[in-house]
Design a protein around this motif. Structure first.
Motif, PDB file in Angstrom:
ATOM      1  N   SER A 327       0.835  -1.192   0.000  1.00 25.63           N
ATOM      2  CA  SER A 327       0.000   0.000   0.000  1.00 25.63           C
ATOM      3  C   SER A 327       0.871   1.244   0.000  1.00 25.63           C
ATOM      4  CB  SER A 327      -0.900  -0.006   1.248  1.00 25.63           C
ATOM      5  OG  SER A 327      -1.482   1.256   1.461  1.00 25.63           O
ATOM      6  N   LEU A 333      -5.468  -1.836   2.527  1.00 29.49           N
ATOM      7  CA  LEU A 333      -6.519  -1.302   1.661  1.00 29.49           C
ATOM      8  C   LEU A 333      -7.625  -2.341   1.556  1.00 29.49           C
ATOM      9  CD1 LEU A 333      -4.137  -0.042  -1.178  1.00 29.49           C
ATOM     10  CD2 LEU A 333      -5.012   1.296   0.762  1.00 29.49           C
ATOM     11  N   ASP A 594      -3.005   2.108  -4.283  1.00 34.37           N
ATOM     12  CA  ASP A 594      -3.816   2.950  -3.414  1.00 34.37           C
ATOM     13  C   ASP A 594      -5.259   2.462  -3.557  1.00 34.37           C
ATOM     14  OD1 ASP A 594      -4.711   3.949  -5.861  1.00 34.37           O
ATOM     15  OD2 ASP A 594      -3.624   5.844  -5.678  1.00 34.37           O
ATOM     16  N   SER A 789      -9.739   2.480   4.262  1.00 36.13           N
ATOM     17  CA  SER A 789      -8.396   2.288   4.792  1.00 36.13           C
ATOM     18  C   SER A 789      -8.297   3.048   6.105  1.00 36.13           C
ATOM     19  CB  SER A 789      -7.331   2.787   3.817  1.00 36.13           C
ATOM     20  OG  SER A 789      -6.031   2.492   4.300  1.00 36.13           O
TER      21      SER A 789
END
Length: 795
Positions: A327, A333, A594, A789
């Motif tokens: 990540s 995530l 991401d 997250s």
């Protein structure tokens, strides 16, 4: 006066609200395609979430962080950016509700009981139509009424009237299970009773003439969710008849080998979510506890037309969990959600709940007494996919003295029980016999002799215990990957549960899984005379679990949870090709992710055609090596298929103009696949078990394309870990097989370059038709999708 009431409600909310719990989410977004509304006709704004959901689809894998802000709504605590807030007074001191612009209720209570009561009130308010239709039908799932698909009665608007005996059976079983669960069970029962008070208070406020809700209604609501998504197995009678037919057609030895190929029980080429090995089930076709029914002999009991319309399980949910080391932020995530179809009113609804010491938000459902089904706490999130592990067995009862109601068990003849479950309008009475194993589903023959067939479900009578783990998740008792695993160990239903906090990702495959004697093959019916009963249930330590794997990701799309894990008898799709491959490939394109890129991997796979992704390279290699049967038309068809695969294999209609953007490719595969199957897999009856639809209508879970990849792959040089024992296409001769495939490709009608697939035919409508909005085809979570997250946590 309305302004005065509103002002009073806001003043009370401020006075009653506890201090807001810390929210450790760095990003928290979600979407429920069907939305929060549930009345008819749909009010203005009922389609708003559906349109946001649809707006993500054409982005394919090009999802940005800005898209997360516009295509999903806030999943933070409180109204936040989704205002303006709209107070909604409730007739209970100690609890307030504020609705946001999506109609999501934000519930604040002085105690957990206040919140639980309000969730009952709001369930009836927001899903009264659904409850009216589903309330009684769900009881048939709790009973295991034979050859009745309870949820089918709901979505097809069938009317069912139970007898008083039905509620007595369901309540007795549920209360017994809760008592045996000790203090945790007593806590759930208390929640159920408070929840019922809220539902019934709302019914009284509406002036409804409906019967007050009872415990049996809540127990049954849990049972029907288990029926749809939380069980596997139970199809041994049908499949053993197929084995009989194979033996008759091809001889015993070859028929056995073909059965081994098709069941894919322990296919080492099947993609798995975990890397750790967990073993469940042992193949033993010669086991003394097995029974093989005579082909075509099974005759089901009960009214016709009430069983599930689909013979192939269409489990559909996914999660993509990426660990902190892959990540960009260093924190896990989480992109996850259940695929439960598209209905209005929705089967799920959202709640944001808060009380002193507790805070949670996510999707809840009927029967969830104060609990969140899929959602998040202060510093962790969770989601589910159907695991389909084998929790249901079929028993063959030896009948006594020519009777159809007396059977032999442990050395003596016993008389079957009888349950009168009531009537379904237009179908008649639901009445059935029972044995020590469960309901009698029908009668069959073994070597010409009549036997009774009964069904035993490991989770029978345990349905309400499903709430135990969700109570821990909702109330914040879960504080780590270890406590998460312990919480979900109590689930009687078979689900894969994904978890993430600010440090860890984890997956646990739950379920009350019976331990069978080695003298029984789990793919076949069991002798019911008493010598081959279950030997208890699989311990928590032996169920699949893994945290923070070396790959840095845990990805599941109803695929095999772990190496060594045997497929349930009703699931013949744990083969080398499974749709999770598209998610894995999407994540593999980047080393570090991401939330936007993980969402993009999910969104791209949602419109890809798995046949194009997996089969086109195999077909191309085979046909290029054996061009003798090619015609100009067939050669052009192949070129177009290869080009579509290179372009991404998507069925998108971005404009939308009703035509898929990819050109001829989708239309060619749609017409080619049934012809390819007929040419390459000439086994009569096999598609009765894997379905004939290999495309979007099955969510790419049906049609048997995994068999084709393995069989044709061998002809093109692929070395499989678990190769087929038999040869199918061309009898194992590559040239003959290629000639048949060329012929099938040439038989696709029309000018290859002019072919187009109708995107409008695949647009998604919300059943049963109350919401007129339709959206583009997509194969992604619908019950709720979370994009989350965490940047820190309770320590």
């Amino acid at each position: 006066m309305s302004r005065t009431v509103a002002l009073a409600a806001v003043t009370f909310a401020l006075a009653a609200a506890p201090a807001a719990a810390d929210d450790y989410a760095a990003v928290a977004r979600n979407i429920i395609a069907s939305g929060q509304y549930g009345s008819a006709p749909p009010p203005p704004g009922a389609e708003e979430q559906a349109l946001m959901y649809d707006a993500l689809t054409p982005l394919f894998d090009q999802v940005t962080n800005d898209d997360l802000m516009t295509k999903f709504k806030s999943a933070g605590f409180g109204v936040g950016p989704d205002g303006p807030a709209r107070p909604e007074p409730l007739p209970r001191a100690g609890v307030t509700v504020v609705r946001d612009r999506f109609n999501v209720p934000h519930i604040t209570g002085r105690s957990r009981d206040d919140v639980t009561w309000a969730m009952g009130w709001l369930l009836q308010q927001d899903r009264g139509l659904l409850l009216a239709q589903a309330r009684d039908a769900a009881k048939l799932a709790a009973l295991d009424a034979p050859n009745v698909y309870a949820f089918g009665l709901v979505i097809n608007l069938r009317q069912y009237k139970p007898t008083p005996e039905v509620d007595r059976i369901i309540e007795r079983n549920g209360l017994r299970a809760l008592r045996e669960a000790g203090a945790a069970g007593r806590a759930v029962l208390h929640d159920v009773d408070v929840y019922l008070q809220g539902i019934n208070a709302r019914l009284r406020a509406e002036g409804s003439t409906a019967r007050p809700w009872r415990r049996a209604d809540v127990f049954a609501a849990n049972a029907v969710i288990g029926e749809i998504f939380g069980e596997g197995g139970g199809d041994e009678a049908r499949r053993s008849q197929f084995l009989s037919a194979l033996r008759r057609e091809y001889g015993t030895a070859r028929g056995n080998r073909m059965f081994e190929d098709f069941t894919s029980f322990d296919d080492r080429d099947a993609p798995t979510t975990m890397t750790r090995t967990f073993r469940y089930g042992t193949e033993n076709l010669d086991g003394p506890g097995n029974v093989v029914l005579d082909a075509g002999s099974f005759k089901p009991t009960g009214p016709r037309g009430l069983a599930s319309a689909a013979n192939v399980p269409q489990w559909a949910s996914n999660f993509l969990l990426v660990s902190g080391r892959r990540s960009a932020t260093g924190h896990p995530l989480f992109v996850a959600g259940p695929q439960i179809g598209y209905t209005y009113p929705g089967l799920t609804l959202e709640a944001d709940i808060s009380w002193p010491g507790g805070q949670a938000r996510g999707a809840t459902a009927p029967g969830f007494a104060g609990n969140i089904l899929i959602g998040r706490g202060q510093d962790y999130a969770w989601s589910l996919t159907s695991a389909g592990s084998d929790v249901v067995d079929t028993y063959v009862e030896t009948l006594c003295g020519g009777s159809r109601t007396k059977y032999r068990y442990k050395g003596r003849c016993r008389t079957m029980g009888r349950v009168d479950a009531g009537t379904v309008t237009g179908f008649g009475r639901i009445a059935y016999r029972t044995t020590v194993h469960g309901p009698v589903t029908g009668y069959a023959k073994v070597n010409g002799r009549t036997v009774a067939i009964s069904r035993k479900r490991a989770s029978f009578g345990q349905d309400i215990l499903w709430q135990l783990g969700f109570r821990d998740l909702t109330t914040g008792k879960v504080r780590s990957k270890g406590t998460f695993r312990a919480a979900m160990a109590s689930s009687p239903f078979t689900f894969n549960v994904g978890y993430a906090d600010d440090q860890d990702i984890a997956m646990y495959s739950a379920g009350r899984l019976p331990v069978r004697p080695r003298s029984v093959d789990p793919r076949l019916p069991v002798k019911g005379t008493g010598e081959y009963e279950w030997r208890g249930f699989l311990a928590q330590s032996r169920r699949p679990y893994q945290a923070n794997p070396p790959s840095g990701a845990l990805v599941n799309w109803n695929n095999r949870p772990a190496p060594g894990w045997g497929a349930a008898d009703d699931n013949w799709s744990y083969g080398a090709t499974q749709r999770v491959r598209m998610l894995d490939e999407g994540l593999a394109r980047r080393g570090v992710h991401d939330l936007a890129s993980v969402t993009g991997a999910m969104n791209a796979a949602a419109t890809q055609d798995l046949r194009s992704v997996a089969l086109t390279p195999v077909i191309e290699k085979l046909l290029r090596a054996h061009p003798a049967g090619a015609t100009p038309r067939a050669s052009r068809m192949l070129e177009l298929l290869v080009a579509w695969r290179a372009a991404g294999s998507s069925r998108l209609d971005r404009e939308p103009d009703g035509v898929m953007d990819a050109g001829p490719g989708p239309a060619i595969w749609d017409a080619f696949y049934p012809r390819l199957w007929a040419a390459a897999m000439p086994v009569k009856g096999l598609q009765d078990f894997v379905g004939t639809n290999s495309g979007p209508a099955s969510g790419f879970t049906g049609g048997g394309f995994w068999y084709l990849e393995k069989d044709l792959g061998r002809l093109t040089g692929t070395r499989w870990k678990s190769p087929f024992k038999e040869r199918y296409c061309g009898g194992g001769d590559a040239a003959r097989c290629a000639a048949a495939v060329w012929k099938a490709l040439d038989a696709v009608p029309g000018d290859p370059d002019a072919l187009r697939a109708d995107a409008n035919a695949e647009r998604i409508a919300f059943r049963p038709g109350l919401l007129p909005t339709t959206i583009r085809y997509t194969n992604r979570p619908s019950g709720i999708q979370q994009v989350i997250s965490f940047g820190g946590g309770r320590r």
